[in-house]
Design a protein around this motif. Sequence first.
Motif, PDB file in Angstrom:
ATOM      1  N   GLU A 309       0.817  -1.210   0.000  1.00 23.72           N
ATOM      2  CA  GLU A 309       0.000   0.000   0.000  1.00 23.72           C
ATOM      3  C   GLU A 309       0.853   1.264   0.000  1.00 23.72           C
ATOM      4  O   GLU A 309       0.317   2.375  -0.130  1.00 23.72           O
ATOM      5  N   PHE A 310       2.160   1.106   0.146  1.00 25.49           N
ATOM      6  CA  PHE A 310       3.079   2.243   0.216  1.00 25.49           C
ATOM      7  C   PHE A 310       4.160   2.048  -0.851  1.00 25.49           C
ATOM      8  O   PHE A 310       5.297   1.655  -0.548  1.00 25.49           O
ATOM      9  N   PRO A 311       3.831   2.323  -2.117  1.00 20.39           N
ATOM     10  CA  PRO A 311       4.762   2.025  -3.212  1.00 20.39           C
ATOM     11  C   PRO A 311       6.066   2.793  -3.140  1.00 20.39           C
ATOM     12  O   PRO A 311       7.046   2.414  -3.800  1.00 20.39           O
ATOM     13  N   GLN A 312       6.122   3.841  -2.347  1.00 21.58           N
ATOM     14  CA  GLN A 312       7.371   4.589  -2.221  1.00 21.58           C
ATOM     15  C   GLN A 312       8.476   3.750  -1.582  1.00 21.58           C
ATOM     16  O   GLN A 312       9.656   4.109  -1.675  1.00 21.58           O
ATOM     17  N   PHE A 313       8.107   2.627  -0.946  1.00 20.56           N
ATOM     18  CA  PHE A 313       9.121   1.744  -0.369  1.00 20.56           C
ATOM     19  C   PHE A 313       9.621   0.693  -1.361  1.00 20.56           C
ATOM     20  O   PHE A 313      10.510  -0.083  -1.030  1.00 20.56           O
ATOM     21  N   ASP A 314       9.077   0.684  -2.578  1.00 21.05           N
ATOM     22  CA  ASP A 314       9.480  -0.285  -3.591  1.00 21.05           C
ATOM     23  C   ASP A 314      10.824   0.149  -4.175  1.00 21.05           C
ATOM     24  O   ASP A 314      10.911   1.174  -4.869  1.00 21.05           O
ATOM     25  N   ALA A 315      11.868  -0.624  -3.928  1.00 13.90           N
ATOM     26  CA  ALA A 315      13.220  -0.244  -4.353  1.00 13.90           C
ATOM     27  C   ALA A 315      13.332  -0.169  -5.868  1.00 13.90           C
ATOM     28  O   ALA A 315      13.994   0.727  -6.415  1.00 13.90           O
ATOM     29  N   GLU A 316      12.703  -1.106  -6.565  1.00 11.03           N
ATOM     30  CA  GLU A 316      12.802  -1.116  -8.024  1.00 11.03           C
ATOM     31  C   GLU A 316      12.233   0.167  -8.612  1.00 11.03           C
ATOM     32  O   GLU A 316      12.843   0.787  -9.503  1.00 11.03           O
ATOM     33  N   LYS A 317      11.077   0.599  -8.124  1.00 14.19           N
ATOM     34  CA  LYS A 317      10.477   1.832  -8.619  1.00 14.19           C
ATOM     35  C   LYS A 317      11.324   3.041  -8.235  1.00 14.19           C
ATOM     36  O   LYS A 317      11.480   3.989  -9.023  1.00 14.19           O
ATOM     37  N   THR A 318      11.878   3.007  -7.042  1.00  9.76           N
ATOM     38  CA  THR A 318      12.706   4.127  -6.586  1.00  9.76           C
ATOM     39  C   THR A 318      13.947   4.274  -7.467  1.00  9.76           C
ATOM     40  O   THR A 318      14.307   5.389  -7.872  1.00  9.76           O
ATOM     41  N   LEU A 319      14.600   3.176  -7.757  1.00  6.87           N
ATOM     42  CA  LEU A 319      15.841   3.234  -8.531  1.00  6.87           C
ATOM     43  C   LEU A 319      15.585   3.630  -9.982  1.00  6.87           C
ATOM     44  O   LEU A 319      16.509   4.070 -10.677  1.00  6.87           O
ATOM     45  N   ALA A 320      14.341   3.493 -10.444  1.00  2.66           N
ATOM     46  CA  ALA A 320      13.993   3.938 -11.793  1.00  2.66           C
ATOM     47  C   ALA A 320      13.657   5.426 -11.817  1.00  2.66           C
ATOM     48  O   ALA A 320      13.376   5.983 -12.882  1.00  2.66           O
ATOM     49  N   SER A 321      13.689   6.061 -10.653  1.00  2.00           N
ATOM     50  CA  SER A 321      13.383   7.491 -10.541  1.00  2.00           C
ATOM     51  C   SER A 321      14.545   8.183  -9.840  1.00  2.00           C
ATOM     52  O   SER A 321      15.602   7.599  -9.628  1.00  2.00           O
ATOM     53  N   ASP A 322      14.326   9.429  -9.482  1.00  2.65           N
ATOM     54  CA  ASP A 322      15.345  10.182  -8.744  1.00  2.65           C
ATOM     55  C   ASP A 322      15.059  10.227  -7.250  1.00  2.65           C
ATOM     56  O   ASP A 322      15.739  10.929  -6.502  1.00  2.65           O
ATOM     57  N   ALA A 323      14.060   9.492  -6.795  1.00  2.01           N
ATOM     58  CA  ALA A 323      13.669   9.539  -5.379  1.00  2.01           C
ATOM     59  C   ALA A 323      14.703   8.854  -4.498  1.00  2.01           C
ATOM     60  O   ALA A 323      15.370   7.895  -4.928  1.00  2.01           O
ATOM     61  N   PRO A 324      14.845   9.316  -3.252  1.00  2.00           N
ATOM     62  CA  PRO A 324      15.749   8.631  -2.322  1.00  2.00           C
ATOM     63  C   PRO A 324      15.222   7.243  -1.980  1.00  2.00           C
ATOM     64  O   PRO A 324      14.004   7.030  -1.888  1.00  2.00           O
ATOM     65  N   LEU A 325      16.116   6.300  -1.804  1.00  2.00           N
ATOM     66  CA  LEU A 325      15.731   4.966  -1.374  1.00  2.00           C
ATOM     67  C   LEU A 325      15.224   5.020   0.057  1.00  2.00           C
ATOM     68  O   LEU A 325      15.879   5.592   0.931  1.00  2.00           O
TER      69      LEU A 325
END
Length: 433
Positions: A309-325
Amino acid sequence: MTPYRQPGVVLADRHFTVPLDHDRPGGETIELFAREVVASDQTGAELPWLVYLEGGPGCAARRFVGGQAWLGRAVRDYRVLLLDQRGTGRSTPAGRQTLPLRGGPQEQADYLTRFRADSIVRDCELIRPQVTGGAPWTVLGQSFGGFCATHYLSTVPDGLDTVLVTGGLPSLDAHADDVYRAAYPRIERKVAAHYARYPQDVERARRIAVHLVEHDGVTLSGGYRLTVEAFQSLGILLGTGDGSHRLHYLLENAFVRTPQGTALSDAFQEDVQAALSYAARPLYAVLHEAIYTQDARPTGWAAERVRAEFPQFDAEKTLASDAPLLFTGESVHPWAFDCDPALRPLRETAELLAQRTDFTPLYAPERLAANEVPVAAAIYHDDMYVDTAHSLHTARTIRGLRTWVTDEYEHDGVRASGEHVVNRLLALVRDEI
Protein backbone atom coordinates in the motif's frame (compact mmCIF):
# COMPACT_ATOMS: atom_id res chain seq x y z
CA MET A 1 22.74 -19.67 44.51
CA THR A 2 26.34 -18.49 44.68
CA PRO A 3 26.51 -14.69 44.69
CA TYR A 4 29.13 -12.86 42.66
CA ARG A 5 30.06 -9.21 42.33
CA GLN A 6 30.26 -6.51 39.74
CA PRO A 7 30.95 -2.81 40.38
CA GLY A 8 28.34 -1.62 42.88
CA VAL A 9 26.10 -4.70 42.75
CA VAL A 10 25.87 -8.31 43.91
CA LEU A 11 24.32 -10.85 41.55
CA ALA A 12 22.98 -14.36 41.84
CA ASP A 13 21.81 -16.75 39.14
CA ARG A 14 18.37 -18.24 39.66
CA HIS A 15 16.68 -21.14 37.89
CA PHE A 16 12.99 -22.06 37.82
CA THR A 17 10.94 -24.89 36.35
CA VAL A 18 7.59 -24.00 34.79
CA PRO A 19 5.02 -25.89 32.71
CA LEU A 20 5.31 -25.54 28.96
CA ASP A 21 1.51 -25.28 28.94
CA HIS A 22 0.14 -23.67 32.09
CA ASP A 23 -3.23 -25.28 31.41
CA ARG A 24 -1.50 -28.64 31.89
CA PRO A 25 0.58 -28.08 35.03
CA GLY A 26 1.43 -31.75 35.32
CA GLY A 27 2.73 -32.00 31.76
CA GLU A 28 6.01 -31.11 30.08
CA THR A 29 8.18 -28.47 31.73
CA ILE A 30 10.75 -25.95 30.57
CA GLU A 31 13.41 -24.00 32.45
CA LEU A 32 13.60 -20.29 33.13
CA PHE A 33 16.73 -18.36 34.02
CA ALA A 34 16.85 -15.05 35.85
CA ARG A 35 19.59 -12.94 37.36
CA GLU A 36 18.99 -11.35 40.76
CA VAL A 37 20.69 -7.99 41.32
CA VAL A 38 21.01 -6.01 44.53
CA ALA A 39 23.13 -2.99 45.44
CA SER A 40 26.36 -3.94 47.20
CA ASP A 41 25.47 -1.88 50.27
CA GLN A 42 21.95 -3.39 50.56
CA THR A 43 22.58 -7.12 50.37
CA GLY A 44 20.98 -7.72 53.77
CA ALA A 45 18.15 -5.22 53.42
CA GLU A 46 14.47 -6.10 53.14
CA LEU A 47 13.67 -4.61 49.76
CA PRO A 48 10.67 -4.88 47.45
CA TRP A 49 11.17 -6.67 44.16
CA LEU A 50 11.18 -5.37 40.61
CA VAL A 51 11.08 -7.81 37.68
CA TYR A 52 12.35 -6.54 34.33
CA LEU A 53 10.69 -7.72 31.13
CA GLU A 54 12.84 -7.06 28.09
CA GLY A 55 11.58 -6.00 24.68
CA GLY A 56 11.26 -8.37 21.80
CA PRO A 57 9.64 -10.79 21.44
CA GLY A 58 12.42 -13.28 21.83
CA CYS A 59 15.07 -11.11 23.47
CA ALA A 60 16.89 -12.16 26.62
CA ALA A 61 17.21 -9.71 29.49
CA ARG A 62 20.03 -7.29 28.86
CA ARG A 63 23.42 -8.22 30.27
CA PHE A 64 24.45 -5.19 32.32
CA VAL A 65 27.83 -4.60 33.89
CA GLY A 66 27.33 -3.19 37.37
CA GLY A 67 24.68 -0.51 37.57
CA GLN A 68 24.58 0.48 33.92
CA ALA A 69 21.66 2.37 32.36
CA TRP A 70 18.51 2.26 34.51
CA LEU A 71 19.70 -0.57 36.75
CA GLY A 72 21.75 1.69 39.02
CA ARG A 73 18.62 3.69 39.83
CA ALA A 74 16.45 0.62 40.34
CA VAL A 75 18.75 -1.09 42.85
CA ARG A 76 18.59 1.91 45.14
CA ASP A 77 14.97 0.93 45.89
CA TYR A 78 14.58 -2.70 44.79
CA ARG A 79 15.98 -6.12 44.42
CA VAL A 80 15.86 -6.59 40.66
CA LEU A 81 15.13 -9.79 38.78
CA LEU A 82 16.34 -9.74 35.17
CA LEU A 83 14.22 -12.48 33.59
CA ASP A 84 15.16 -14.34 30.43
CA GLN A 85 11.66 -14.88 29.07
CA ARG A 86 10.84 -18.39 27.91
CA GLY A 87 12.80 -19.39 24.84
CA THR A 88 15.50 -16.73 25.31
CA GLY A 89 18.96 -16.44 26.81
CA ARG A 90 19.71 -19.12 29.37
CA SER A 91 16.08 -20.21 29.61
CA THR A 92 15.20 -23.34 27.59
CA PRO A 93 16.14 -22.08 24.10
CA ALA A 94 13.98 -22.10 20.98
CA GLY A 95 15.70 -21.72 17.63
CA ARG A 96 16.84 -23.58 14.53
CA GLN A 97 19.13 -25.84 16.55
CA THR A 98 16.61 -26.89 19.20
CA LEU A 99 13.16 -26.69 17.61
CA PRO A 100 13.67 -29.86 15.49
CA LEU A 101 13.59 -31.74 18.82
CA ARG A 102 9.85 -30.96 18.79
CA GLY A 103 9.31 -32.64 15.43
CA GLY A 104 8.41 -31.06 12.09
CA PRO A 105 7.18 -27.54 11.29
CA GLN A 106 3.64 -28.19 12.54
CA GLU A 107 4.88 -29.47 15.90
CA GLN A 108 7.27 -26.55 16.14
CA ALA A 109 4.50 -24.03 15.38
CA ASP A 110 2.23 -25.65 17.97
CA TYR A 111 5.05 -25.42 20.53
CA LEU A 112 5.72 -21.75 19.81
CA THR A 113 2.10 -20.70 20.34
CA ARG A 114 2.98 -20.99 24.04
CA PHE A 115 5.64 -18.29 23.85
CA ARG A 116 3.47 -15.17 23.70
CA ALA A 117 2.77 -12.62 26.44
CA ASP A 118 0.09 -14.75 28.09
CA SER A 119 2.52 -17.59 28.85
CA ILE A 120 5.24 -15.17 29.93
CA VAL A 121 2.92 -13.56 32.46
CA ARG A 122 1.85 -16.93 33.81
CA ASP A 123 5.54 -17.78 34.20
CA CYS A 124 5.96 -14.61 36.23
CA GLU A 125 3.05 -15.46 38.47
CA LEU A 126 4.37 -18.96 39.06
CA ILE A 127 7.84 -17.83 40.08
CA ARG A 128 6.76 -14.70 41.98
CA PRO A 129 5.95 -16.54 45.27
CA GLN A 130 9.36 -18.24 45.11
CA VAL A 131 11.06 -14.87 44.69
CA THR A 132 9.03 -12.49 46.87
CA GLY A 133 7.45 -14.90 49.33
CA GLY A 134 4.08 -14.05 47.83
CA ALA A 135 4.26 -10.26 47.92
CA PRO A 136 3.27 -8.39 44.76
CA TRP A 137 6.15 -6.94 42.78
CA THR A 138 6.87 -4.07 40.45
CA VAL A 139 7.14 -4.79 36.74
CA LEU A 140 9.32 -2.70 34.45
CA GLY A 141 8.39 -3.49 30.85
CA GLN A 142 10.39 -2.19 27.89
CA SER A 143 8.69 -2.37 24.48
CA PHE A 144 7.27 -5.92 24.18
CA GLY A 145 7.85 -6.12 27.93
CA GLY A 146 5.22 -3.39 28.19
CA PHE A 147 2.85 -5.54 26.13
CA CYS A 148 3.42 -8.28 28.72
CA ALA A 149 2.83 -5.82 31.55
CA THR A 150 -0.47 -4.75 29.96
CA HIS A 151 -1.54 -8.39 29.76
CA TYR A 152 -0.49 -8.76 33.42
CA LEU A 153 -2.78 -5.87 34.37
CA SER A 154 -5.56 -7.50 32.34
CA THR A 155 -5.35 -10.89 33.99
CA VAL A 156 -3.64 -11.00 37.40
CA PRO A 157 -3.32 -7.46 38.77
CA ASP A 158 -3.20 -8.83 42.32
CA GLY A 159 0.37 -9.89 41.60
CA LEU A 160 1.40 -6.32 40.87
CA ASP A 161 2.48 -3.56 43.22
CA THR A 162 3.40 -1.08 40.49
CA VAL A 163 3.86 -1.12 36.71
CA LEU A 164 6.37 0.97 34.77
CA VAL A 165 6.20 0.87 30.98
CA THR A 166 8.70 2.35 28.53
CA GLY A 167 7.81 2.50 24.85
CA GLY A 168 5.45 -0.44 25.18
CA LEU A 169 1.76 0.39 25.53
CA PRO A 170 0.13 -1.77 22.84
CA SER A 171 -3.11 -1.24 20.99
CA LEU A 172 -5.79 -3.25 22.75
CA ASP A 173 -7.65 -4.20 19.58
CA ALA A 174 -5.61 -3.41 16.46
CA HIS A 175 -4.91 -6.22 14.00
CA ALA A 176 -1.36 -6.55 12.70
CA ASP A 177 -2.53 -4.87 9.47
CA ASP A 178 -3.49 -1.79 11.50
CA VAL A 179 -0.15 -1.81 13.29
CA TYR A 180 1.85 -1.74 10.05
CA ARG A 181 -0.51 0.63 8.27
CA ALA A 182 0.34 3.10 11.03
CA ALA A 183 4.02 2.16 10.99
CA TYR A 184 5.07 2.86 7.40
CA PRO A 185 4.40 6.62 7.53
CA ARG A 186 6.41 6.82 10.77
CA ILE A 187 9.26 4.95 9.14
CA GLU A 188 9.20 7.30 6.18
CA ARG A 189 9.50 10.25 8.55
CA LYS A 190 12.50 8.65 10.25
CA VAL A 191 14.21 8.08 6.91
CA ALA A 192 13.56 11.68 5.84
CA ALA A 193 15.07 12.92 9.10
CA HIS A 194 18.12 10.72 8.56
CA TYR A 195 18.71 12.05 5.05
CA ALA A 196 18.25 15.61 6.30
CA ARG A 197 20.99 14.96 8.84
CA TYR A 198 23.25 13.07 6.44
CA PRO A 199 22.39 14.14 2.87
CA GLN A 200 25.44 12.32 1.53
CA ASP A 201 23.75 9.06 2.50
CA VAL A 202 21.11 9.49 -0.22
CA GLU A 203 23.62 8.67 -2.94
CA ARG A 204 25.42 6.07 -0.82
CA ALA A 205 22.23 4.13 -0.18
CA ARG A 206 21.24 4.25 -3.85
CA ARG A 207 24.68 3.05 -4.94
CA ILE A 208 24.52 0.07 -2.58
CA ALA A 209 20.99 -0.76 -3.72
CA VAL A 210 22.02 -0.61 -7.40
CA HIS A 211 24.97 -2.91 -6.68
CA LEU A 212 22.68 -5.43 -4.99
CA VAL A 213 20.16 -5.34 -7.85
CA GLU A 214 22.89 -5.76 -10.47
CA HIS A 215 24.34 -8.76 -8.62
CA ASP A 216 20.93 -10.26 -7.71
CA GLY A 217 21.91 -10.00 -4.06
CA VAL A 218 25.23 -10.71 -2.41
CA THR A 219 25.98 -13.58 -0.05
CA LEU A 220 27.88 -12.10 2.87
CA SER A 221 30.89 -13.74 4.46
CA GLY A 222 28.70 -15.11 7.29
CA GLY A 223 26.19 -16.69 4.89
CA TYR A 224 23.51 -14.00 4.99
CA ARG A 225 22.08 -13.26 1.53
CA LEU A 226 21.87 -9.49 1.25
CA THR A 227 19.12 -8.50 -1.17
CA VAL A 228 17.96 -4.96 -1.73
CA GLU A 229 14.91 -5.60 0.49
CA ALA A 230 17.17 -6.91 3.26
CA PHE A 231 19.42 -3.86 2.85
CA GLN A 232 16.38 -1.59 3.24
CA SER A 233 15.56 -3.29 6.54
CA LEU A 234 18.64 -1.65 8.08
CA GLY A 235 16.19 1.16 8.75
CA ILE A 236 15.36 -0.61 11.99
CA LEU A 237 18.38 1.25 13.37
CA LEU A 238 16.55 4.56 12.93
CA GLY A 239 14.21 3.77 15.80
CA THR A 240 16.97 4.16 18.41
CA GLY A 241 18.65 7.23 19.78
CA ASP A 242 21.99 6.75 18.06
CA GLY A 243 20.69 4.68 15.17
CA SER A 244 20.92 7.37 12.51
CA HIS A 245 24.59 7.89 13.30
CA ARG A 246 25.26 4.15 13.31
CA LEU A 247 23.58 3.78 9.92
CA HIS A 248 25.62 6.66 8.53
CA TYR A 249 28.91 5.15 9.61
CA LEU A 250 27.87 1.79 8.21
CA LEU A 251 27.01 3.23 4.79
CA GLU A 252 30.19 5.24 4.41
CA ASN A 253 32.30 2.08 4.54
CA ALA A 254 30.44 0.04 1.94
CA PHE A 255 32.77 -0.35 -1.05
CA VAL A 256 36.38 -1.28 -1.81
CA ARG A 257 38.25 -1.70 -5.08
CA THR A 258 39.49 -5.21 -5.78
CA PRO A 259 41.28 -6.85 -8.74
CA GLN A 260 37.84 -8.05 -9.85
CA GLY A 261 36.28 -4.60 -9.56
CA THR A 262 34.22 -2.79 -6.94
CA ALA A 263 32.89 -5.00 -4.15
CA LEU A 264 31.20 -4.65 -0.80
CA SER A 265 33.91 -4.35 1.81
CA ASP A 266 34.47 -7.06 4.39
CA ALA A 267 33.93 -4.49 7.12
CA PHE A 268 30.57 -3.48 5.66
CA GLN A 269 29.53 -7.11 5.25
CA GLU A 270 30.44 -7.89 8.85
CA ASP A 271 28.52 -4.89 10.19
CA VAL A 272 25.44 -5.62 8.04
CA GLN A 273 25.34 -9.27 9.04
CA ALA A 274 25.56 -8.28 12.72
CA ALA A 275 22.74 -5.75 12.31
CA LEU A 276 20.38 -8.01 10.37
CA SER A 277 20.97 -11.54 11.64
CA TYR A 278 18.42 -13.09 13.97
CA ALA A 279 20.82 -15.76 15.20
CA ALA A 280 20.75 -14.40 18.75
CA ARG A 281 16.97 -13.82 18.80
CA PRO A 282 15.18 -16.10 16.32
CA LEU A 283 11.84 -15.81 18.15
CA TYR A 284 11.82 -12.11 17.35
CA ALA A 285 11.35 -13.00 13.70
CA VAL A 286 9.21 -16.12 14.10
CA LEU A 287 6.74 -14.66 16.60
CA HIS A 288 6.88 -10.99 15.72
CA GLU A 289 3.46 -10.62 14.16
CA ALA A 290 1.87 -13.12 16.56
CA ILE A 291 2.28 -10.62 19.41
CA TYR A 292 -0.42 -8.50 17.76
CA THR A 293 -3.06 -11.20 17.23
CA GLN A 294 -6.28 -10.47 19.11
CA ASP A 295 -8.82 -12.61 17.26
CA ALA A 296 -9.22 -15.42 14.75
CA ARG A 297 -7.83 -13.43 11.82
CA PRO A 298 -4.39 -14.69 10.76
CA THR A 299 -1.58 -12.17 10.47
CA GLY A 300 -0.72 -13.58 7.04
CA TRP A 301 2.58 -11.68 6.80
CA ALA A 302 0.89 -8.36 7.53
CA ALA A 303 4.02 -6.23 7.15
CA GLU A 304 4.64 -7.60 3.67
CA ARG A 305 1.04 -7.20 2.53
CA VAL A 306 0.62 -3.70 3.92
CA ARG A 307 3.90 -2.57 2.42
CA ALA A 308 2.28 -2.89 -1.02
CA GLU A 309 0.00 0.00 0.00
CA PHE A 310 3.08 2.24 0.22
CA PRO A 311 4.76 2.02 -3.21
CA GLN A 312 7.37 4.59 -2.22
CA PHE A 313 9.12 1.74 -0.37
CA ASP A 314 9.48 -0.29 -3.59
CA ALA A 315 13.22 -0.24 -4.35
CA GLU A 316 12.80 -1.12 -8.02
CA LYS A 317 10.48 1.83 -8.62
CA THR A 318 12.71 4.13 -6.59
CA LEU A 319 15.84 3.23 -8.53
CA ALA A 320 13.99 3.94 -11.79
CA SER A 321 13.38 7.49 -10.54
CA ASP A 322 15.34 10.18 -8.74
CA ALA A 323 13.67 9.54 -5.38
CA PRO A 324 15.75 8.63 -2.32
CA LEU A 325 15.73 4.97 -1.37
CA LEU A 326 13.53 4.42 1.65
CA PHE A 327 14.64 2.11 4.42
CA THR A 328 12.09 0.07 6.32
CA GLY A 329 11.78 -0.40 10.06
CA GLU A 330 10.67 -2.91 12.66
CA SER A 331 8.95 -5.43 10.42
CA VAL A 332 9.56 -9.06 9.55
CA HIS A 333 8.97 -10.34 6.02
CA PRO A 334 8.89 -13.82 4.52
CA TRP A 335 12.06 -13.17 2.52
CA ALA A 336 13.99 -12.86 5.80
CA PHE A 337 13.61 -16.63 6.17
CA ASP A 338 15.42 -17.07 2.86
CA CYS A 339 18.16 -14.52 3.56
CA ASP A 340 19.14 -15.36 7.13
CA PRO A 341 20.85 -18.72 7.75
CA ALA A 342 19.54 -18.62 11.34
CA LEU A 343 15.96 -18.51 10.02
CA ARG A 344 16.02 -20.68 6.88
CA PRO A 345 15.19 -23.94 8.70
CA LEU A 346 12.21 -22.18 10.35
CA ARG A 347 10.59 -20.90 7.15
CA GLU A 348 7.72 -23.39 7.13
CA THR A 349 7.18 -23.03 10.88
CA ALA A 350 6.89 -19.26 10.48
CA GLU A 351 4.44 -19.72 7.60
CA LEU A 352 2.20 -21.92 9.77
CA LEU A 353 2.22 -19.32 12.54
CA ALA A 354 1.38 -16.57 10.05
CA GLN A 355 -1.75 -18.50 9.04
CA ARG A 356 -2.77 -19.46 12.58
CA THR A 357 -6.35 -18.62 13.57
CA ASP A 358 -6.62 -19.88 17.16
CA PHE A 359 -4.74 -17.24 19.14
CA THR A 360 -6.73 -15.83 22.05
CA PRO A 361 -7.13 -12.14 23.02
CA LEU A 362 -4.39 -10.74 25.22
CA TYR A 363 -6.06 -7.71 26.81
CA ALA A 364 -9.24 -7.02 28.78
CA PRO A 365 -10.29 -3.37 28.28
CA GLU A 366 -13.07 -3.62 30.88
CA ARG A 367 -10.67 -4.83 33.54
CA LEU A 368 -8.09 -2.21 32.58
CA ALA A 369 -10.75 0.47 32.92
CA ALA A 370 -11.20 -0.63 36.54
CA ASN A 371 -7.46 -0.83 37.25
CA GLU A 372 -6.23 -0.01 40.76
CA VAL A 373 -2.50 -0.71 40.28
CA PRO A 374 -0.28 2.39 40.06
CA VAL A 375 0.96 2.60 36.46
CA ALA A 376 3.20 5.06 34.66
CA ALA A 377 4.27 4.93 31.03
CA ALA A 378 6.89 6.72 28.99
CA ILE A 379 5.51 7.29 25.50
CA TYR A 380 8.00 8.47 22.89
CA HIS A 381 6.24 11.01 20.71
CA ASP A 382 7.13 9.48 17.32
CA ASP A 383 8.25 6.00 18.31
CA MET A 384 9.13 3.91 15.24
CA TYR A 385 8.42 0.64 17.01
CA VAL A 386 5.12 1.34 18.80
CA ASP A 387 2.55 3.73 17.41
CA THR A 388 2.12 6.77 19.64
CA ALA A 389 -1.59 7.18 18.88
CA HIS A 390 -2.23 3.53 19.77
CA SER A 391 -0.31 3.96 23.03
CA LEU A 392 -2.18 7.11 24.00
CA HIS A 393 -5.53 5.46 23.34
CA THR A 394 -4.53 2.55 25.58
CA ALA A 395 -3.26 4.96 28.23
CA ARG A 396 -6.69 6.56 28.35
CA THR A 397 -8.26 3.13 28.83
CA ILE A 398 -6.13 2.07 31.81
CA ARG A 399 -7.62 3.71 34.88
CA GLY A 400 -5.15 5.83 36.82
CA LEU A 401 -2.28 5.48 34.36
CA ARG A 402 0.01 8.48 34.23
CA THR A 403 1.88 9.22 31.02
CA TRP A 404 5.07 11.02 30.20
CA VAL A 405 5.09 11.88 26.50
CA THR A 406 8.54 13.00 25.43
CA ASP A 407 10.62 13.70 22.34
CA GLU A 408 13.87 13.61 24.29
CA TYR A 409 14.40 9.93 23.49
CA GLU A 410 13.65 7.30 20.92
CA HIS A 411 12.37 3.79 21.60
CA ASP A 412 15.50 2.83 23.57
CA GLY A 413 15.14 5.73 25.99
CA VAL A 414 15.18 3.54 29.11
CA ARG A 415 18.68 2.40 28.19
CA ALA A 416 19.96 5.55 26.52
CA SER A 417 18.85 7.93 29.28
CA GLY A 418 20.81 6.41 32.12
CA GLU A 419 18.61 6.83 35.20
CA HIS A 420 16.35 9.54 33.79
CA VAL A 421 13.42 7.54 32.36
CA VAL A 422 13.05 5.16 35.30
CA ASN A 423 13.48 8.03 37.75
CA ARG A 424 10.70 9.97 36.02
CA LEU A 425 8.34 6.98 36.00
CA LEU A 426 8.94 6.26 39.66
CA ALA A 427 8.22 9.89 40.50
CA LEU A 428 4.93 9.66 38.56
CA VAL A 429 3.63 6.51 40.27
CA ARG A 430 4.65 7.93 43.65
CA ASP A 431 2.84 11.22 42.98
CA GLU A 432 6.07 13.15 43.46
CA ILE A 433 5.40 15.21 40.34
